[in-house]
Design a protein around this motif. Structure first.
Motif, PDB file in Angstrom:
ATOM      1  N   GLY A 127       6.686   0.922  12.411  1.00 24.69           N
ATOM      2  CA  GLY A 127       7.968   0.550  12.969  1.00 24.69           C
ATOM      3  C   GLY A 127       8.997   1.659  12.836  1.00 24.69           C
ATOM      4  N   SER A 128      10.235   1.308  13.124  1.00 23.82           N
ATOM      5  CA  SER A 128      11.296   2.322  13.153  1.00 23.82           C
ATOM      6  C   SER A 128      11.773   2.720  11.775  1.00 23.82           C
ATOM      7  N   GLU A 129      11.587   1.846  10.773  1.00 23.17           N
ATOM      8  CA  GLU A 129      12.097   2.126   9.433  1.00 23.17           C
ATOM      9  C   GLU A 129      11.091   2.964   8.650  1.00 23.17           C
ATOM     10  N   VAL A 130      10.903   4.194   9.072  1.00 22.56           N
ATOM     11  CA  VAL A 130       9.974   5.114   8.417  1.00 22.56           C
ATOM     12  C   VAL A 130      10.687   6.430   8.183  1.00 22.56           C
ATOM     13  N   ALA A 131      10.689   6.891   6.942  1.00 28.48           N
ATOM     14  CA  ALA A 131      11.329   8.158   6.599  1.00 28.48           C
ATOM     15  C   ALA A 131      10.331   9.304   6.545  1.00 28.48           C
ATOM     16  N   GLY A 132       9.042   8.982   6.381  1.00 23.71           N
ATOM     17  CA  GLY A 132       7.997  10.000   6.265  1.00 23.71           C
ATOM     18  C   GLY A 132       6.790   9.384   5.582  1.00 23.71           C
ATOM     19  N   ALA A 133       5.860  10.228   5.183  1.00 21.15           N
ATOM     20  CA  ALA A 133       4.648   9.718   4.534  1.00 21.15           C
ATOM     21  C   ALA A 133       3.955  10.852   3.789  1.00 21.15           C
ATOM     22  N   ASP A 305       5.763 -10.497   5.003  1.00 22.85           N
ATOM     23  CA  ASP A 305       7.073  -9.922   5.341  1.00 22.85           C
ATOM     24  C   ASP A 305       7.052  -8.402   5.147  1.00 22.85           C
ATOM     25  N   GLU A 306       6.431  -7.944   4.062  1.00 21.84           N
ATOM     26  CA  GLU A 306       6.319  -6.494   3.845  1.00 21.84           C
ATOM     27  C   GLU A 306       5.495  -5.840   4.954  1.00 21.84           C
ATOM     28  N   LEU A 307       4.444  -6.534   5.392  1.00 21.01           N
ATOM     29  CA  LEU A 307       3.618  -6.006   6.474  1.00 21.01           C
ATOM     30  C   LEU A 307       4.426  -5.894   7.769  1.00 21.01           C
ATOM     31  N   ARG A 308       5.186  -6.935   8.081  1.00 22.98           N
ATOM     32  CA  ARG A 308       5.990  -6.930   9.308  1.00 22.98           C
ATOM     33  C   ARG A 308       7.073  -5.860   9.265  1.00 22.98           C
ATOM     34  N   ALA A 309       7.586  -5.575   8.083  1.00 22.63           N
ATOM     35  CA  ALA A 309       8.601  -4.532   7.950  1.00 22.63           C
ATOM     36  C   ALA A 309       8.010  -3.141   8.143  1.00 22.63           C
ATOM     37  N   LEU A 310       6.710  -3.022   7.928  1.00 26.81           N
ATOM     38  CA  LEU A 310       6.056  -1.715   8.050  1.00 26.81           C
ATOM     39  C   LEU A 310       5.605  -1.438   9.475  1.00 26.81           C
ATOM     40  N   PHE A 311       4.968  -2.417  10.103  1.00 24.23           N
ATOM     41  CA  PHE A 311       4.401  -2.219  11.431  1.00 24.23           C
ATOM     42  C   PHE A 311       5.263  -2.886  12.496  1.00 24.23           C
ATOM     43  N   ASP A 312       5.190  -2.357  13.678  1.00 26.38           N
ATOM     44  CA  ASP A 312       5.977  -2.847  14.797  1.00 26.38           C
ATOM     45  C   ASP A 312       5.288  -4.058  15.415  1.00 26.38           C
ATOM     46  N   SER A 313       5.696  -5.254  14.976  1.00 24.88           N
ATOM     47  CA  SER A 313       5.166  -6.530  15.483  1.00 24.88           C
ATOM     48  C   SER A 313       3.642  -6.578  15.507  1.00 24.88           C
ATOM     49  N   PRO A 314       3.008  -6.415  14.332  1.00 24.46           N
ATOM     50  CA  PRO A 314       1.554  -6.520  14.330  1.00 24.46           C
ATOM     51  C   PRO A 314       1.115  -7.950  14.576  1.00 24.46           C
ATOM     52  N   ARG A 315      -0.081  -8.098  15.101  1.00 24.17           N
ATOM     53  CA  ARG A 315      -0.648  -9.433  15.234  1.00 24.17           C
ATOM     54  C   ARG A 315      -0.948  -9.957  13.832  1.00 24.17           C
TER      55      ARG A 315
END
Length: 379
Positions: A127-133, A305-315
């Motif tokens: 998703g959009s809330e990513v600073a890096g990895a 919720d943590e998963l949804r915050a990481l990925f852009d609308s995952p199934r």
């Protein structure tokens, strides 16, 4: 009376690792297991052999060695390696600062720090809330509930004698009395998992043995392939190699405000993927004095919720849920103590059994081969 060079009590990953170390030293090995198959902590986990972020020193060294043994064994035993490598995704600038410090130090060797656009290019669905990895090449992942039976079958084909549904009842010197008779052994390794008190109740009390309950789920395939196992900001506070970095304090202060409920349940997100595309996600951590079998729906939702915050609308379609337990104690990461002159008890008390067991077993057998083990828990 049957006789073996080494008798291993317990066929979880720690027990199987000692059986492997034994046959590699040319020993005649028998394994006693109280259940019909491994069904507890060793099969209720991610199967994630984690190197990056492990505590500096023995734990990281053991993880590196165990990773190499897993790779060797998997090729021979028909164990599929589902993923290689890991991506620790920073969702906050404070988390990226932790990763930057880690990458700059000796434990960051081989890892690559990615900016936000590079992270999105390499990890689909972010998703959009990513600073890096941080991209790590060191890890591998197997499906634990498939890998353990395959490992046991391969060891049996290599000459290890297994007795399933056969609990050990007593250890008298190097004689192991079990439900079907007695075995004489040159040496005995007890790998009891959380059942230390069955064999050494005073030891269990002295080290403050308890159980850590975790909740995990399997999700339907989301329609993309992850290049490696994924972790996020909360993982940086649970893995000692990250938590020791100077910037971890600032990250902790921020997430204590933003993720108070998740932290209260010991949640940090790990996302692993099987070859069929399904995702294994988790997990939570609750310590108790017994193995509480009850999952909490709210905890599963916090993980999602943590998963949804990481990925852009995952199934998000949950197809399996389970509760696991592993032993924890004041003594970490391992309790390893002599019960008799030629019998040693080995228990991983830090949740790192899949990551470190093969190296621990080699250490134990090296010690037993030369002299009786030191009668003390590891610091």
């Amino acid at each position: 009376m049957a006789s073996y060079d080494l008798v291993v009590v317990g066929a979880g990953i720690v027990g199987l690792a000692h059986a492997l170390a034994g046959i590699r030293r040319g020993m005649r090995v028998a394994v006693l297991e109280r259940d019909a198959r491994a069904c507890l902590a060793s099969v209720r986990n991610f199967g994630f052999v984690t190197v990056t972020g492990q505590a500096e020193g023995d734990t990281r060294r053991r993880a590196l060695r165990s990773r190499d043994v897993w790779a060797e064994v998997a090729a021979s035993a028909g164990i599929e390696v589902h993923q290689r490598g890991a991506f620790i995704v920073a969702q906050r600038d404070e988390a990226l600062a932790v990763l930057r410090e880690f990458a700059a130090g000796p434990m960051g060797a081989g890892c690559t720090l990615l900016d936000a656009s590079e992270a999105r290019a390499q990890v689909p669905g972010l998703g959009s809330e990513v600073a890096g990895a941080l991209a790590s090449p060191h890890e591998l992942r197997v499906e634990a509930r498939d890998a353990l039976p395959r490992l046991a079958a391969w060891l049996e084909a290599a000459g290890v004698a297994f007795q399933w549904s056969c609990p050990a009842l007593a250890i008298e010197g190097t004689s192991v009395r079990h439900a079907r008779g007695t075995i004489e052994a040159g040496a005995v390794v007890v790998a009891p998992g959380a059942a230390i008190a069955t064999f050494a109740p005073e030891l269990a009390q002295r080290v403050g043995l308890s159980q850590c309950k975790l909740q995990m789920m399997r999700l339907a395939a989301p329609g993309f392939r992850l290049p490696g196992v994924v972790m996020t900001d909360l993982s940086l506070l649970r893995y000692e190699g990250f938590a020791m970095q100077p910037s971890a304090a600032a990250l902790a202060r921020r997430v204590e405000v933003e993720c108070r409920d998740a932290l209260a349940h010991g949640i940090h997100l790990i996302v692993a993927q099987a070859s069929d595309g399904t995702l294994v996600v988790g997990d939570s951590h609750h310590d108790a004095d017994s193995a509480d079998p009850f999952g909490i729906a709210h905890v599963d939702e916090l993980i999602l919720d943590e998963l949804r915050a990481l990925f852009d609308s995952p199934r998000v379609e949950v197809i399996e849920r389970w509760v696991g337990h592993y032993p924890v104690a004041r003594v970490k990461p391992v309790v390893r103590e002599a019960l008799t002159e030629r019998c040693v008890l080995v228990c991983v008390t830090s949740g790192t059994g899949m990551s470190t067991a093969f190296a621990l077993a080699e250490e134990t057998l090296e010690t037993l081969g030369d002299r009786p083990p030191v009668a003390a828990a590891e610091p």
